[in-house]
Design an enzyme around this catalytic site. Sequence first.
Site, PDB file in Angstrom:
ATOM      1  N   SER A  21       1.148  -1.420  -0.006  1.00 37.67           N
ATOM      2  CA  SER A  21      -0.106  -0.089   0.222  1.00 37.67           C
ATOM      3  C   SER A  21       0.777   0.967  -0.502  1.00 37.67           C
ATOM      4  CB  SER A  21      -0.889  -0.340   1.359  1.00 37.67           C
ATOM      5  OG  SER A  21      -0.453   0.269   1.988  1.00 37.67           O
ATOM      6  N   HIS A 154     -38.754  23.165 -15.076  1.00 35.21           N
ATOM      7  CA  HIS A 154     -38.932  22.330 -15.840  1.00 35.21           C
ATOM      8  C   HIS A 154     -38.090  22.961 -16.955  1.00 35.21           C
ATOM      9  CE1 HIS A 154     -42.690  20.571 -14.015  1.00 35.21           C
ATOM     10  NE2 HIS A 154     -42.969  21.948 -13.576  1.00 35.21           N
ATOM     11  N   SER A 275     -11.090  24.410 -30.342  1.00 36.12           N
ATOM     12  CA  SER A 275     -11.355  23.429 -30.465  1.00 36.12           C
ATOM     13  C   SER A 275     -10.743  23.104 -31.444  1.00 36.12           C
ATOM     14  CB  SER A 275     -12.880  23.717 -31.255  1.00 36.12           C
ATOM     15  OG  SER A 275     -12.862  22.377 -32.604  1.00 36.12           O
ATOM     16  N   LYS A 281     -15.114  28.159 -31.585  1.00 35.75           N
ATOM     17  CA  LYS A 281     -15.046  27.893 -30.848  1.00 35.75           C
ATOM     18  C   LYS A 281     -14.598  28.228 -29.698  1.00 35.75           C
ATOM     19  CE  LYS A 281     -18.304  24.940 -30.275  1.00 35.75           C
ATOM     20  NZ  LYS A 281     -18.193  23.036 -30.046  1.00 35.75           N
ATOM     21  N   ASN A 283     -15.036  26.442 -25.431  1.00 38.62           N
ATOM     22  CA  ASN A 283     -15.803  25.849 -24.521  1.00 38.62           C
ATOM     23  C   ASN A 283     -15.718  25.873 -23.253  1.00 38.62           C
ATOM     24  OD1 ASN A 283     -16.947  24.982 -27.131  1.00 38.62           O
ATOM     25  ND2 ASN A 283     -15.107  23.642 -27.242  1.00 38.62           N
ATOM     26  N   GLU A 288     -17.697  21.374 -17.682  1.00 43.50           N
ATOM     27  CA  GLU A 288     -17.599  20.074 -17.943  1.00 43.50           C
ATOM     28  C   GLU A 288     -17.778  19.367 -17.645  1.00 43.50           C
ATOM     29  OE1 GLU A 288     -18.943  20.206 -22.517  1.00 43.50           O
ATOM     30  OE2 GLU A 288     -16.853  21.327 -22.177  1.00 43.50           O
TER      31      GLU A 288
HETATM   32  N1  ARG Z   1      -1.038  -1.368   4.424  1.00 45.10           N
HETATM   33  C1  ARG Z   1      -2.415  -2.314   6.660  1.00 45.10           C
HETATM   34  C2  ARG Z   1      -3.374  -0.528   6.218  1.00 45.10           C
HETATM   35  O1  ARG Z   1      -2.931   0.752   5.147  1.00 45.10           O
HETATM   36  C3  ARG Z   1      -1.739  -1.484   7.384  1.00 45.10           C
HETATM   37  C4  ARG Z   1      -2.655  -2.264   8.380  1.00 45.10           C
HETATM   38  C5  ARG Z   1      -1.452  -3.546   8.975  1.00 45.10           C
HETATM   39  N2  ARG Z   1      -2.688  -3.950  10.224  1.00 45.10           N
HETATM   40  C6  ARG Z   1      -2.582  -5.516   9.426  1.00 45.10           C
HETATM   41  N3  ARG Z   1      -3.030  -5.863  10.425  1.00 45.10           N
HETATM   42  N4  ARG Z   1      -2.333  -5.568   8.518  1.00 45.10           N
HETATM   43  O2  ARG Z   1      -4.302  -0.679   6.236  1.00 45.10           O
END
Ligand code: ARG
Length: 458
Positions: A21, A154, A275, A281, A283, A288
């Site tokens: 992550s 409307h 455009s 144009k 725009n 949008e």
């Molecule tokens: N990368 C994980 C998150 O953002 C960390 C949480 C970790 N906890 C676990 N029990 N793996 O949620």
Amino acid sequence: MTLRSRFNKAMDRLVRDYTVSLPCDRRLYKYDIAGSIAHARMLGRQGIISTEEAEQIIEALLSIQQEIENGEFDFNDDLEDIHMNIEACLTERLGETGAKLHTARSRNDQVALDLRLFTKDAIYNTIAAIKGLQHALLELAEANKSVVMPGYTHLQKAQPILFAHHCLAYFEMFQRDLERFGEALERTDVLPLGSGALAGVPYPIDREFVARELNFSRISGNSLDAVSDRDFVLDYLSAASLAMMHISRLAEEIVLWTTAEFDFVELDDSFATGSSIMPQKKNPDVAELARARTGRTYGHLMAALTMLKALPLSYNRDLQEDKEGLFDTVDTLLATLEVFAAMLSGLRIKEDNTRRAAEENYTLATDVADYLVGKGIPFRQAHSIVGSLVRYAIGIGQSLRNIELSDYRRFSPVFDNDVKAITLETSVETRSSHGGTSPQQVERALAAARQKLDEKQG
Ligand code: ARG
């Protein structure tokens, strides 16, 4: 620090790539460090680690923050997330002392903390940006106070209104958005740290101290809930969805009003796009794109609701998915609010066109009916008389103004010369009920709006 001592094998690369992550949550670094500093300080004060150790940890964390900000930090995807990256670096530098930081803490309460800190900041910024847009709406209203335009139902012309009244309608919507974000803030402003993995921690921690250090108003009351609650993310996403929905309605009107068919407003050249093939144009792409990005925000809300649905207590790895949609929503909303405020500041209202449009198509018909009511005719009857009058006028291709009094009288004998005194101005002026479009009411609403804007929020 790969957390794999109980395994016989290294993590498969596919798993690593699927579960990492860091690319997303590295954005939380400063909240992670702030949380760790408060935690270390508390551990030192409580004698869980020594105060010297706490100080060393805090100093090292601050230098890691500096390195991240200078682009010198060596991020490592093998360490899953920003939390492990920072902690591993700390331990590399301080050895055993660094390895003590995670005492009385779990990543589960740590990630909940970091995201709450992020969301609180996001809410403060969002509130400021909404106020910026409200400010632009007010300025636009005040600069065009006497402009009359057709009001619609409307999308058919209905009755004349003041352009300022239309602006103030959006002010009200954004005021409700402010309230929603204010409420979201209250529920976000709760410290989860000290909940441990799920059950609490067996150390004499001081959660109130940590809350004060990190500016939280309250501490969470249940450790299971604290590590699994992401309602505050939903609060942000739903308030943001409503705000984007309001912006998209304004966007739609700007798109309509800039068409040759309406021709009510002109965008500043610096806020219009061209455009690639049609040289003529001009725009309204900003409006949008805002209209379209509203859908993205709804999508993030739906994704988060679905992620949480049927999730058993307490922490589940699903919760890692709480961030991308939130980050994208915060970025989208803040950018949209900012560009809209700037775009409105440069908007030119074509007063002659809005006035002509307000005059055409029998928009004063209700006023004529109200005139008959003034002469003692019940409203339903008056409505019917004027309906017939309008049908006649359409048939001969005339406006109500150009019809002879003698012709009016064929529909009702109570018509008199003063029916010709009905104008856009009298129409607007007489709609003086509280919240109506009369100049006095709009003046009052402008003053009230100005006052609300000056109030200190939160
Ligand atoms: N990368 C994980 C998150 O953002 C960390 C949480 C970790 N906890 C676990 N029990 N793996 O949620």
